[in-house]
Design a protein around this motif. Structure first.
Motif: not given
Lengths: 69, 188
Positions: A15, A17, A22, A26, A29, B1, B25-26, B29-30, B33-34
């Motif tokens: 799936x 997200x 995101x 962010x 944070x 980013x 941090x992005x 995250x990338x 995340x998945x």
């Protein structure tokens, strides 16, 4: 040798997200960081500045009294 | 980013924790995340809940970044936080049905061997997993999908070895029981 099959490795969710997640993370944070920085400013840094100010002032007063004597 | 994409995880952590580059941090995250989102989805199934849980996991990762010592791979550290958080959510949501659940399990047949578990057809396994409660599902994911040792399961759940063995056994029994009930033509 043939690798043992594991059906658990084959099950997965694929799936995507949502994009907003995101941004939300962010954003939260950054908010957290802003609050932490503000708290630090008013507790640690502001306290230190006040402390320095009063310390310097009392030193100055003592020096002035000594000069008068 | 996008200008952070060439940085390693450890370089990104330095940027975030020492230079306050929160946008870096992005990129972390990338990268994660998945896997995290899909693990949460696999455990909880519900999309909105999974988004909220994933959100909290990433906040936790951010807040704990300064404690990452670099002894283990960053990915392992991230997955450990993920697993612990999932367990916390399962525990806090756990309701009074626990006793009923334990009693139900007592009546089930003997524990299936690992070989029997691995013989389950993957197309049916997903349907069976969806019928288990989150704790049983998480235990089976950790044991068979992540191939975590009993010690690892003990650590994640913060339980004794005997308790871990009992919970693994219970999850296996329940999954296999469902498999037998719903696909009666299989040999037991």
């Amino acid at each position: 040798m043939r690798k043992k099959r594991n059906p658990f490795k084959e099950i997965h969710q694929d799936v995507e997200p949502p994009e907003e997640l995101k941004k939300r993370i962010i954003h939260d944070i950054k908010m957290h960081q802003l609050i932490a920085d503000s708290a630090e400013l008013f507790t640690v840094k502001f306290g230190k500045t006040l402390g320095d100010l009063f310390l310097n002032r009392s030193k100055k007063d003592t020096n002035n009294k000594n000069d008068q004597v | 980013m996008t200008h952070f994409t060439n940085y390693s995880d450890k370089e990104l952590i330095v940027l975030i924790t020492q230079k306050g580059e929160i946008d870096a941090f992005g990129t972390l995250y990338d990268r994660y995340i998945k896997v995290i989102f899909n693990k949460v989805m696999l455990t909880f199934g519900h999309r909105q809940d999974s988004e909220d849980i994933t959100h909290d996991i990433f906040l936790k990762i951010f807040l704990r970044l300064k404690t990452y010592r670099g002894n283990a791979a960053f990915s392992s550290w991230v997955y450990s936080i993920t697993n612990h958080h999932i367990i916390d959510v399962i525990r806090s949501a756990k309701n009074k049905s626990r006793y009923d659940h334990e009693t139900d399990m007592a009546s089930l047949t003997e524990e299936p061997a690992d070989e029997q578990m691995l013989m389950i057809d993957s197309s049916k396994l997903m349907q069976i997993m969806e019928q288990l409660d989150e704790e049983d599902r998480m235990i089976l994911i950790l044991k068979y999908k992540d191939q975590m040792s009993m010690k690892g399961i003990m650590n994640v759940f913060n339980i004794k070895e005997s308790t871990a063995k009992m919970r693994v056994s219970r999850a296996k029994k329940k999954a296999y029981q469902l498999y037998k009930e719903q696909y009666k033509n299989i040999e037991v």
